[in-house]
Write a protein that holds these residues in place. Sequence first.
Motif, mmCIF file in Angstrom:
data_model
loop_
_atom_site.group_PDB
_atom_site.id
_atom_site.type_symbol
_atom_site.label_atom_id
_atom_site.label_comp_id
_atom_site.label_asym_id
_atom_site.label_seq_id
_atom_site.Cartn_x
_atom_site.Cartn_y
_atom_site.Cartn_z
ATOM 1 N N THR A 10 0.862 -1.182 0.000
ATOM 2 C CA THR A 10 0.000 0.000 0.000
ATOM 3 C C THR A 10 0.895 1.227 0.000
ATOM 4 N N TYR A 11 0.781 2.025 -1.061
ATOM 5 C CA TYR A 11 1.644 3.188 -1.234
ATOM 6 C C TYR A 11 0.835 4.341 -1.811
ATOM 7 N N ASN A 12 0.899 5.486 -1.161
ATOM 8 C CA ASN A 12 0.122 6.665 -1.582
ATOM 9 C C ASN A 12 -1.357 6.353 -1.737
ATOM 10 N N GLY A 13 -1.877 5.546 -0.824
ATOM 11 C CA GLY A 13 -3.301 5.215 -0.834
ATOM 12 C C GLY A 13 -3.716 4.203 -1.883
ATOM 13 N N LYS A 14 -2.753 3.625 -2.590
ATOM 14 C CA LYS A 14 -3.055 2.635 -3.634
ATOM 15 C C LYS A 14 -2.469 1.292 -3.252
ATOM 16 N N ASP A 66 11.614 5.497 -6.675
ATOM 17 C CA ASP A 66 11.145 6.343 -5.579
ATOM 18 C C ASP A 66 11.661 5.771 -4.256
ATOM 19 N N GLN A 68 10.954 6.488 -1.212
ATOM 20 C CA GLN A 68 9.889 6.202 -0.248
ATOM 21 C C GLN A 68 9.183 4.891 -0.598
ATOM 22 N N LEU A 69 9.044 4.605 -1.882
ATOM 23 C CA LEU A 69 8.459 3.323 -2.283
ATOM 24 C C LEU A 69 9.354 2.174 -1.823
ATOM 25 N N THR A 72 8.800 1.643 1.786
ATOM 26 C CA THR A 72 7.499 1.009 2.011
ATOM 27 C C THR A 72 7.571 -0.482 1.705
#
Length: 85
Positions: A10-14, A66, A68-69, A72
């Motif tokens: 789950t990343y950026n709400g997706k 990314d 941050q990805l 995550t």
Amino acid sequence: MPEHFELPVTYNGKELLFPAELIPMGYTHKIKVTVNETELLFEPDEEKNYRATLPHSDRDAINKLDNQLLRTICQTLDEVFGNQA
């Protein structure tokens, strides 16, 4: 023997699904995750937290990832495999 699976992140709400492969290596393991056609290896460190090991051969693809990805994905691997590492 490697095991293939899809890693839900789950990343950026997706909810994203990444092709992954568990690779046993003696007393430890690595997990190969394909992100945007780039294969990344994740392995548990000394504290049993996952970290990405990135190949130097594909610098352009790595620079486009990314950060941050990647963090995550590491957190997701910690949640899924943390007790088994």
